[in-house]
Design a protein around this motif. Structure first.
Motif, PDB file in Angstrom:
ATOM      1  N   ASP A 232     -10.477  -4.281 -10.021  1.00 30.95           N
ATOM      2  CA  ASP A 232      -9.877  -2.946 -10.000  1.00 30.95           C
ATOM      3  C   ASP A 232      -8.579  -2.985  -9.210  1.00 30.95           C
ATOM      4  N   ARG A 233      -7.644  -2.157  -9.613  1.00 32.88           N
ATOM      5  CA  ARG A 233      -6.372  -2.093  -8.893  1.00 32.88           C
ATOM      6  C   ARG A 233      -6.582  -1.544  -7.486  1.00 32.88           C
ATOM      7  N   THR A 234      -5.882  -2.101  -6.540  1.00 30.16           N
ATOM      8  CA  THR A 234      -5.851  -1.692  -5.125  1.00 30.16           C
ATOM      9  C   THR A 234      -7.151  -1.963  -4.386  1.00 30.16           C
ATOM     10  N   PHE A 235      -8.139  -2.635  -5.028  1.00 26.90           N
ATOM     11  CA  PHE A 235      -9.397  -2.886  -4.316  1.00 26.90           C
ATOM     12  C   PHE A 235      -9.202  -3.984  -3.270  1.00 26.90           C
ATOM     13  N   ARG A 236      -9.764  -3.740  -2.079  1.00 29.04           N
ATOM     14  CA  ARG A 236      -9.740  -4.739  -1.009  1.00 29.04           C
ATOM     15  C   ARG A 236     -11.136  -4.857  -0.419  1.00 29.04           C
ATOM     16  N   ALA A 237     -11.667  -6.065  -0.450  1.00 27.26           N
ATOM     17  CA  ALA A 237     -13.016  -6.253   0.098  1.00 27.26           C
ATOM     18  C   ALA A 237     -13.027  -6.067   1.600  1.00 27.26           C
ATOM     19  N   ASP A 238     -11.940  -6.418   2.260  1.00 27.91           N
ATOM     20  CA  ASP A 238     -11.867  -6.282   3.717  1.00 27.91           C
ATOM     21  C   ASP A 238     -10.434  -5.914   4.080  1.00 27.91           C
ATOM     22  N   SER A 239     -10.192  -4.657   4.303  1.00 32.01           N
ATOM     23  CA  SER A 239      -8.825  -4.184   4.522  1.00 32.01           C
ATOM     24  C   SER A 239      -8.200  -4.802   5.764  1.00 32.01           C
ATOM     25  N   SER A 240      -8.998  -4.951   6.832  1.00 36.77           N
ATOM     26  CA  SER A 240      -8.416  -5.486   8.058  1.00 36.77           C
ATOM     27  C   SER A 240      -8.039  -6.948   7.873  1.00 36.77           C
ATOM     28  N   ARG A 241      -8.914  -7.704   7.181  1.00 38.90           N
ATOM     29  CA  ARG A 241      -8.597  -9.098   6.957  1.00 38.90           C
ATOM     30  C   ARG A 241      -7.424  -9.240   5.997  1.00 38.90           C
ATOM     31  N   ASN A 242      -7.374  -8.377   4.977  1.00 39.65           N
ATOM     32  CA  ASN A 242      -6.295  -8.425   3.999  1.00 39.65           C
ATOM     33  C   ASN A 242      -4.959  -8.120   4.639  1.00 39.65           C
ATOM     34  N   SER A 243      -4.972  -7.258   5.620  1.00 37.97           N
ATOM     35  CA  SER A 243      -3.727  -6.922   6.300  1.00 37.97           C
ATOM     36  C   SER A 243      -3.150  -8.145   6.982  1.00 37.97           C
ATOM     37  N   ASN A 244      -4.007  -9.010   7.483  1.00 34.78           N
ATOM     38  CA  ASN A 244      -3.531 -10.213   8.168  1.00 34.78           C
ATOM     39  C   ASN A 244      -3.086 -11.280   7.186  1.00 34.78           C
ATOM     40  N   THR A 245      -3.753 -11.350   6.033  1.00 32.08           N
ATOM     41  CA  THR A 245      -3.430 -12.393   5.069  1.00 32.08           C
ATOM     42  C   THR A 245      -2.317 -11.970   4.135  1.00 32.08           C
ATOM     43  N   GLY A 246      -2.074 -10.656   3.990  1.00 37.31           N
ATOM     44  CA  GLY A 246      -1.037 -10.172   3.081  1.00 37.31           C
ATOM     45  C   GLY A 246      -1.607  -9.922   1.711  1.00 37.31           C
ATOM     46  N   GLY A 247      -0.893  -9.137   0.916  1.00 33.66           N
ATOM     47  CA  GLY A 247      -1.340  -8.851  -0.451  1.00 33.66           C
ATOM     48  C   GLY A 247      -1.700  -7.392  -0.625  1.00 33.66           C
ATOM     49  N   SER A 248      -1.377  -6.860  -1.805  1.00 25.80           N
ATOM     50  CA  SER A 248      -1.589  -5.442  -2.069  1.00 25.80           C
ATOM     51  C   SER A 248      -2.933  -5.154  -2.712  1.00 25.80           C
TER      52      SER A 248
ATOM     53  N   ASN B 284      -0.889   0.476   1.024  1.00 28.09           N
ATOM     54  CA  ASN B 284      -1.158  -0.951   1.250  1.00 28.09           C
ATOM     55  C   ASN B 284       0.136  -1.759   1.313  1.00 28.09           C
ATOM     56  N   ILE B 285       1.018  -1.511   0.346  1.00 27.35           N
ATOM     57  CA  ILE B 285       2.268  -2.283   0.310  1.00 27.35           C
ATOM     58  C   ILE B 285       3.142  -1.956   1.514  1.00 27.35           C
ATOM     59  N   ALA B 286       3.180  -0.682   1.887  1.00 34.21           N
ATOM     60  CA  ALA B 286       3.970  -0.308   3.073  1.00 34.21           C
ATOM     61  C   ALA B 286       3.444  -1.015   4.312  1.00 34.21           C
ATOM     62  N   HIS B 287       2.116  -1.060   4.415  1.00 34.67           N
ATOM     63  CA  HIS B 287       1.516  -1.737   5.569  1.00 34.67           C
ATOM     64  C   HIS B 287       1.770  -3.237   5.520  1.00 34.67           C
ATOM     65  N   ASP B 288       1.647  -3.811   4.305  1.00 35.80           N
ATOM     66  CA  ASP B 288       1.830  -5.252   4.169  1.00 35.80           C
ATOM     67  C   ASP B 288       3.286  -5.671   4.318  1.00 35.80           C
ATOM     68  N   LEU B 289       4.191  -4.781   3.951  1.00 39.48           N
ATOM     69  CA  LEU B 289       5.615  -5.096   4.157  1.00 39.48           C
ATOM     70  C   LEU B 289       5.989  -5.051   5.635  1.00 39.48           C
TER      71      LEU B 289
ATOM     72  N   LEU C 196       4.351  -5.098  -6.899  1.00 39.01           N
ATOM     73  CA  LEU C 196       4.609  -3.684  -7.163  1.00 39.01           C
ATOM     74  C   LEU C 196       5.245  -3.499  -8.538  1.00 39.01           C
ATOM     75  N   THR C 197       6.183  -4.381  -8.880  1.00 39.19           N
ATOM     76  CA  THR C 197       6.819  -4.313 -10.197  1.00 39.19           C
ATOM     77  C   THR C 197       5.784  -4.531 -11.299  1.00 39.19           C
ATOM     78  N   THR C 198       4.914  -5.527 -11.081  1.00 41.00           N
ATOM     79  CA  THR C 198       3.861  -5.802 -12.069  1.00 41.00           C
ATOM     80  C   THR C 198       2.918  -4.615 -12.195  1.00 41.00           C
ATOM     81  N   TYR C 199       2.631  -3.971 -11.070  1.00 40.67           N
ATOM     82  CA  TYR C 199       1.743  -2.800 -11.098  1.00 40.67           C
ATOM     83  C   TYR C 199       2.292  -1.702 -11.999  1.00 40.67           C
ATOM     84  N   THR C 200       3.593  -1.436 -11.857  1.00 45.03           N
ATOM     85  CA  THR C 200       4.187  -0.386 -12.690  1.00 45.03           C
ATOM     86  C   THR C 200       4.138  -0.774 -14.158  1.00 45.03           C
ATOM     87  N   LYS C 201       4.269  -2.064 -14.464  1.00 46.49           N
ATOM     88  CA  LYS C 201       4.203  -2.510 -15.856  1.00 46.49           C
ATOM     89  C   LYS C 201       2.789  -2.377 -16.407  1.00 46.49           C
ATOM     90  N   ILE C 202       1.791  -2.675 -15.547  1.00 41.68           N
ATOM     91  CA  ILE C 202       0.408  -2.499 -15.976  1.00 41.68           C
ATOM     92  C   ILE C 202       0.138  -1.037 -16.274  1.00 41.68           C
TER      93      ILE C 202
END
Length: 498
Positions: free
Chosen positions: A439-455, A273-278, A324-330
């Protein structure tokens, strides 16, 4: 696969009781059986010439009894033979094998003396004619250095003279019969001990080794990485408890392995997700930078717009990296907190002021109401709590779906807690997706999330921070009407000192 312990008709005795009973049997049973044997042989030999007897007098008496009966019969039929020295010598030699000697007194004189030269017996101490025992079951016992069992046979010759034949059995030496009795007794005790040991070994083996074999099989499965089995041990003994603990360990290992696989899946999904969003802001930055270099943006106003776009896209990248940094801390429970005592009303008022300015730049209106009493206080980390509100608001803005949106923030007192409600008039979340939005990494709509950004971990961070504050977070949503996210924080209350 299920590994079962051996089944029995009744409840299996625990191992400790088995050892106690075994110890008691090893000590008590051989003693009891030996006592029974000791007293039993005494009764087995009474009234029988062939049986064993335990009374020492009867043992010694038995050696001379048969010879007594033979000589007695001779005295009745032909007493003159008793004066035949050859006959007496022959009988004496036979009797010596049984520690017995012959002595004949005739007319008050010693006629024949078969005693050995080492004998200390004085013939004068022998009973006189007519005074000794008169049947096979009785005898006379002479005590002293030459302890002797005496059998006496009186006889009359043809001319009327009297005489006595004495069968003298030494009671001072070791008797072969006594030795045999002792050997038999020792062998019997050894046999009892061996049989007892064999029985106890088989009894303990049947209760222990099959259980160990099942646990060994389970341990080998775990060693080989096979956790797809179940251990079932019957009973309530030590092995049953060990099997239960083993099964619990196996179940935990299986859960841990499953959780590890799920975490690995989540990590791969997050990285993807992050690679795609970056890639999206990087592509935009690259495109606008090329436009400036190629001279497409010739006017100062256009150049400023390009630079601002590049700046905003760089900000999105920075936000993704922070997530991503916060994720590793979680994942390592390493979010740093700086808890402090503060006024809840003042804190949320300040947050609302900052949000109003920030959202107005995005043409979104903020409705705010604070119903907390002035004295309401909480223990919280202001910075992390600000992250919670920012993530919730950012999520609402991201999925608003239309211009001129509206976000409401309500803070109120609910007993021992402060409750914050963050609602929007966005697209909403379906009932199927609502339980998983934290939940971590959950996306209700992956295609829409890709356009709006966010992991997809923004709300997971919210849940982690609120729970670490001792609170709770949940959500309600209606598709097409909007979403409301709630969280509560425990109020600070001073305890009265009595």
């Amino acid at each position: 696969m299920t590994i079962k312990g051996p089944l029995g008709r009744g409840e299996r005795m625990n191992f400790r009781k088995r050892l106690i009973i075994s110890f008691a049997i090893v000590i008590v049973v051989p003693i009891l059986l030996a006592i029974l044997l000791l007293y039993g042989v005494r009764f087995l030999g009474r009234g029988s010439d062939q049986g064993l007897v335990t009374d020492s007098m009867q043992i010694m008496n038995r050696y001379s009894r048969r010879a007594y009966e033979t000589i007695l019969e001779q005295a009745r039929t032909d007493p003159s033979v008793l004066l035949n020295t050859d006959y007496l010598q022959k009988e004496n030699e036979n009797l010596k094998k049984s520690y017995t000697s012959l002595l004949v007194r005739y007319r008050d004189q010693v006629y024949y003396n078969g005693l050995s030269e080492h004998s200390n017996l004085d013939p004068e101490h022998l009973p006189s004619f007519g005074t000794g025992a008169r049947d096979a079951n009785n005898f006379t016992y002479l005590e002293g250095d030459a302890s002797t069992i005496v059998r006496q046979i009186d006889f009359y010759t043809i001319n009327g003279a009297v005489g006595s034949v004495y069968l003298l059995t030494s009671a001072s030496g070791d008797l072969p019969e006594a030795k045999r009795l002792i050997i038999q007794y020792i062998l019997a005790v050894l046999a009892i001990l061996i049989l007892t040991a064999v029985f106890l070994t088989a009894w303990i083996y049947s209760g222990m080794v099959p259980q160990v074999r099942k646990l060994t099989e389970a341990a080998e499965n775990i060693r080989e990485g096979n956790l797809d089995f179940k251990i079932e041990m019957e009973g309530k003994d030590e092995f049953a408890r060990l099997g239960s603990a083993f099964e619990e360990m196996r179940a935990r290992l299986e859960d841990s392995s499953r959780q590890k696989l799920e975490n690995e899946k989540e990590q791969l999904a997050l990285i993807s997700n992050i690679a795609h969003d970056l890639k999206t802001p990087i592509t935009a930055i690259k495109g606008y930078a090329e436009g400036i270099l190629d001279g497409i943006a010739r006017t100062p106003e256009k150049q400023e717009a390009y630079v601002r776009t590049i700046y905003n896209k760089a900000g999105e990248m920075d936000k993704l990296i922070n997530e991503l940094t916060t994720y590793t801390k979680i994942d390592t429970s390493g979010i740093p907190y700086n808890f402090r005592h503060m006024s809840a009303r003042d804190y949320f008022d300040d947050c609302a002021g900052e949000l109003t300015v920030e959202l107005s730049n995005q043409q979104i209106r903020l409705g705010y109401a604070n119903q907390l009493p002035e004295e309401t206080e909480v223990i919280a980390d202001p910075e992390q709590l600000q992250r919670v509100i920012s993530n919730i608001v950012g999520n609402s803005v991201k999925y608003m779906g239309h211009a001129d949106g509206h976000i409401n923030m309500l803070v109120k007192d609910v007993g021992d807690f402060v409750q914050v409600e963050m609602s929007d008039d966005g697209q909403g979340i379906t009932a199927a997706d609502l339980p998983y939005i934290f939940d971590r990494t959950f996306r209700a709509d992956s295609s829409r999330n890709s356009n709006t950004g966010g992991s997809g971990i923004g709300l997971a961070v919210v849940k982690k921070i609120i729970e670490d504050h001792g609170g709770k977070v949940w959500a309600r949503s209606t598709p097409g009407k909007g979403t409301c996210i709630y969280f509560v924080l425990r109020k600070y209350q001073e305890e009265e000192v009595r």
